[in-house]
Design a protein around this motif. Sequence first.
Motif, PDB file in Angstrom:
ATOM      1  N   VAL A 162     -14.748  67.318  53.240  1.00 13.51           N
ATOM      2  CA  VAL A 162     -15.004  66.047  52.580  1.00 13.51           C
ATOM      3  C   VAL A 162     -16.350  65.528  53.084  1.00 13.51           C
ATOM      4  O   VAL A 162     -16.567  65.415  54.292  1.00 13.51           O
ATOM      5  CB  VAL A 162     -13.889  65.022  52.854  1.00 13.51           C
ATOM      6  CG1 VAL A 162     -14.235  63.664  52.250  1.00 13.51           C
ATOM      7  CG2 VAL A 162     -12.554  65.522  52.322  1.00 13.51           C
ATOM      8  N   PHE A 163     -17.242  65.235  52.148  1.00 14.71           N
ATOM      9  CA  PHE A 163     -18.553  64.664  52.424  1.00 14.71           C
ATOM     10  C   PHE A 163     -18.462  63.193  52.060  1.00 14.71           C
ATOM     11  O   PHE A 163     -18.085  62.850  50.938  1.00 14.71           O
ATOM     12  CB  PHE A 163     -19.630  65.353  51.582  1.00 14.71           C
ATOM     13  CG  PHE A 163     -19.777  66.816  51.872  1.00 14.71           C
ATOM     14  CD1 PHE A 163     -20.814  67.279  52.668  1.00 14.71           C
ATOM     15  CD2 PHE A 163     -18.876  67.737  51.351  1.00 14.71           C
ATOM     16  CE1 PHE A 163     -20.946  68.631  52.946  1.00 14.71           C
ATOM     17  CE2 PHE A 163     -19.003  69.093  51.618  1.00 14.71           C
ATOM     18  CZ  PHE A 163     -20.040  69.543  52.422  1.00 14.71           C
ATOM     19  N   ILE A 164     -18.806  62.297  53.001  1.00 13.17           N
ATOM     20  CA  ILE A 164     -18.606  60.866  52.814  1.00 13.17           C
ATOM     21  C   ILE A 164     -19.710  60.081  53.519  1.00 13.17           C
ATOM     22  O   ILE A 164     -20.284  60.563  54.501  1.00 13.17           O
ATOM     23  CB  ILE A 164     -17.205  60.455  53.345  1.00 13.17           C
ATOM     24  CG1 ILE A 164     -16.872  59.004  53.027  1.00 13.17           C
ATOM     25  CG2 ILE A 164     -17.068  60.758  54.833  1.00 13.17           C
ATOM     26  CD1 ILE A 164     -15.404  58.632  53.318  1.00 13.17           C
ATOM     27  N   LYS A 165     -19.969  58.899  53.036  1.00 12.09           N
ATOM     28  CA  LYS A 165     -20.968  58.024  53.664  1.00 12.09           C
ATOM     29  C   LYS A 165     -20.599  57.803  55.127  1.00 12.09           C
ATOM     30  O   LYS A 165     -19.441  57.601  55.463  1.00 12.09           O
ATOM     31  CB  LYS A 165     -21.010  56.684  52.925  1.00 12.09           C
ATOM     32  CG  LYS A 165     -22.028  55.714  53.494  1.00 12.09           C
ATOM     33  CD  LYS A 165     -21.934  54.360  52.812  1.00 12.09           C
ATOM     34  CE  LYS A 165     -21.072  53.462  53.651  1.00 12.09           C
ATOM     35  NZ  LYS A 165     -21.131  52.054  53.303  1.00 12.09           N
ATOM     36  N   ALA A 166     -21.612  57.846  55.981  1.00  8.95           N
ATOM     37  CA  ALA A 166     -21.382  57.604  57.412  1.00  8.95           C
ATOM     38  C   ALA A 166     -21.129  56.121  57.660  1.00  8.95           C
ATOM     39  O   ALA A 166     -21.603  55.259  56.922  1.00  8.95           O
ATOM     40  CB  ALA A 166     -22.590  58.068  58.221  1.00  8.95           C
ATOM     41  N   THR A 167     -20.377  55.831  58.699  1.00 10.12           N
ATOM     42  CA  THR A 167     -20.082  54.452  59.057  1.00 10.12           C
ATOM     43  C   THR A 167     -21.372  53.691  59.360  1.00 10.12           C
ATOM     44  O   THR A 167     -22.309  54.240  59.937  1.00 10.12           O
ATOM     45  CB  THR A 167     -19.099  54.384  60.248  1.00 10.12           C
ATOM     46  OG1 THR A 167     -18.649  53.050  60.394  1.00 10.12           O
ATOM     47  CG2 THR A 167     -19.715  54.875  61.535  1.00 10.12           C
ATOM     48  N   GLY A 168     -21.434  52.431  58.932  1.00 14.88           N
ATOM     49  CA  GLY A 168     -22.589  51.590  59.192  1.00 14.88           C
ATOM     50  C   GLY A 168     -23.779  51.818  58.279  1.00 14.88           C
ATOM     51  O   GLY A 168     -24.809  51.168  58.430  1.00 14.88           O
ATOM     52  N   THR A 169     -23.646  52.699  57.326  1.00 16.65           N
ATOM     53  CA  THR A 169     -24.739  53.016  56.414  1.00 16.65           C
ATOM     54  C   THR A 169     -24.792  52.010  55.266  1.00 16.65           C
ATOM     55  O   THR A 169     -23.758  51.647  54.715  1.00 16.65           O
ATOM     56  CB  THR A 169     -24.557  54.435  55.840  1.00 16.65           C
ATOM     57  OG1 THR A 169     -24.570  55.366  56.925  1.00 16.65           O
ATOM     58  CG2 THR A 169     -25.644  54.792  54.848  1.00 16.65           C
ATOM     59  N   VAL A 170     -25.987  51.579  54.921  1.00 20.36           N
ATOM     60  CA  VAL A 170     -26.198  50.718  53.762  1.00 20.36           C
ATOM     61  C   VAL A 170     -26.504  51.616  52.574  1.00 20.36           C
ATOM     62  O   VAL A 170     -27.406  52.460  52.645  1.00 20.36           O
ATOM     63  CB  VAL A 170     -27.360  49.732  54.008  1.00 20.36           C
ATOM     64  CG1 VAL A 170     -27.633  48.888  52.772  1.00 20.36           C
ATOM     65  CG2 VAL A 170     -27.054  48.848  55.208  1.00 20.36           C
ATOM     66  N   MET A 171     -25.758  51.465  51.499  1.00 17.31           N
ATOM     67  CA  MET A 171     -25.894  52.376  50.365  1.00 17.31           C
ATOM     68  C   MET A 171     -27.275  52.335  49.718  1.00 17.31           C
ATOM     69  O   MET A 171     -27.742  53.324  49.174  1.00 17.31           O
ATOM     70  CB  MET A 171     -24.796  52.102  49.346  1.00 17.31           C
ATOM     71  CG  MET A 171     -23.420  52.489  49.890  1.00 17.31           C
ATOM     72  SD  MET A 171     -22.058  52.073  48.809  1.00 17.31           S
ATOM     73  CE  MET A 171     -22.026  53.499  47.753  1.00 17.31           C
ATOM     74  N   ASP A 172     -27.940  51.196  49.801  1.00 21.50           N
ATOM     75  CA  ASP A 172     -29.239  51.028  49.168  1.00 21.50           C
ATOM     76  C   ASP A 172     -30.319  51.928  49.757  1.00 21.50           C
ATOM     77  O   ASP A 172     -31.229  52.353  49.045  1.00 21.50           O
ATOM     78  CB  ASP A 172     -29.673  49.562  49.288  1.00 21.50           C
ATOM     79  CG  ASP A 172     -30.945  49.269  48.532  1.00 21.50           C
ATOM     80  OD1 ASP A 172     -31.146  49.846  47.454  1.00 21.50           O
ATOM     81  OD2 ASP A 172     -31.744  48.456  49.022  1.00 21.50           O
ATOM     82  N   ASP A 173     -30.234  52.208  51.048  1.00 24.51           N
ATOM     83  CA  ASP A 173     -31.271  53.052  51.653  1.00 24.51           C
ATOM     84  C   ASP A 173     -30.679  54.271  52.362  1.00 24.51           C
ATOM     85  O   ASP A 173     -31.248  54.802  53.306  1.00 24.51           O
ATOM     86  CB  ASP A 173     -32.161  52.243  52.596  1.00 24.51           C
ATOM     87  CG  ASP A 173     -31.395  51.614  53.757  1.00 24.51           C
ATOM     88  OD1 ASP A 173     -30.191  51.927  53.933  1.00 24.51           O
ATOM     89  OD2 ASP A 173     -31.987  50.810  54.488  1.00 24.51           O
TER      90      ASP A 173
END
Length: 187
Positions: A37-48
């Motif tokens: 599973v590939f997923i956004k890392a914690t604390g990441t802002v989707m905009d950048d």
Amino acid sequence: MTRPIKAQLVKYSRLAHERGLTAAFGGNLSIRRENLVFIKATGTVMDDMTEGQVAVMDMHGNQLSGVRPSSEYRLHLAIYRLRPDVKAIAHLHPPYSIVASTLLEGELPIITPEAELYLGRIPIAPFRPAGTEELAKVTAEALGSVDATIMARHGIVTVGRTLREAFYKAELVEESAKLWYLTRKDR
């Protein structure tokens, strides 16, 4: 194989922020490939978001990358386990959907033919604290055999065979919530 997957997550994360479907640190997208599973890392802002901010884990929740997965990883895993047909998940925080969840119980009314065709139903899952097993369980159950649900006071989850499909279903949910809200007679 991993680079195109990460590039898709970056593209649709930025698009979600651009289109007002999430803000600040909120929301996360994921793609499942076999047992990964590939997923956004914690604390990441989707905009950048960058490809370096995509976490990788297995279906047991074991972290396989140098970055930690989003705190909502349990939600993604619960859905993937319950729905083997799902290959991508969009969990976003669109404003009209969240407002609708504070005013409705049960389901969001379907207004447009597109929402009827692509979503069928949009159940509202009961509130549970973010990042918990309880939230993962009630949301996965609410999805059942549909492809979209609203999480009370939290956001939405849509699923698809591709991230593109899950993303555009998320747009349909928010459009449905906005149209429902704008047509309310008691506003």
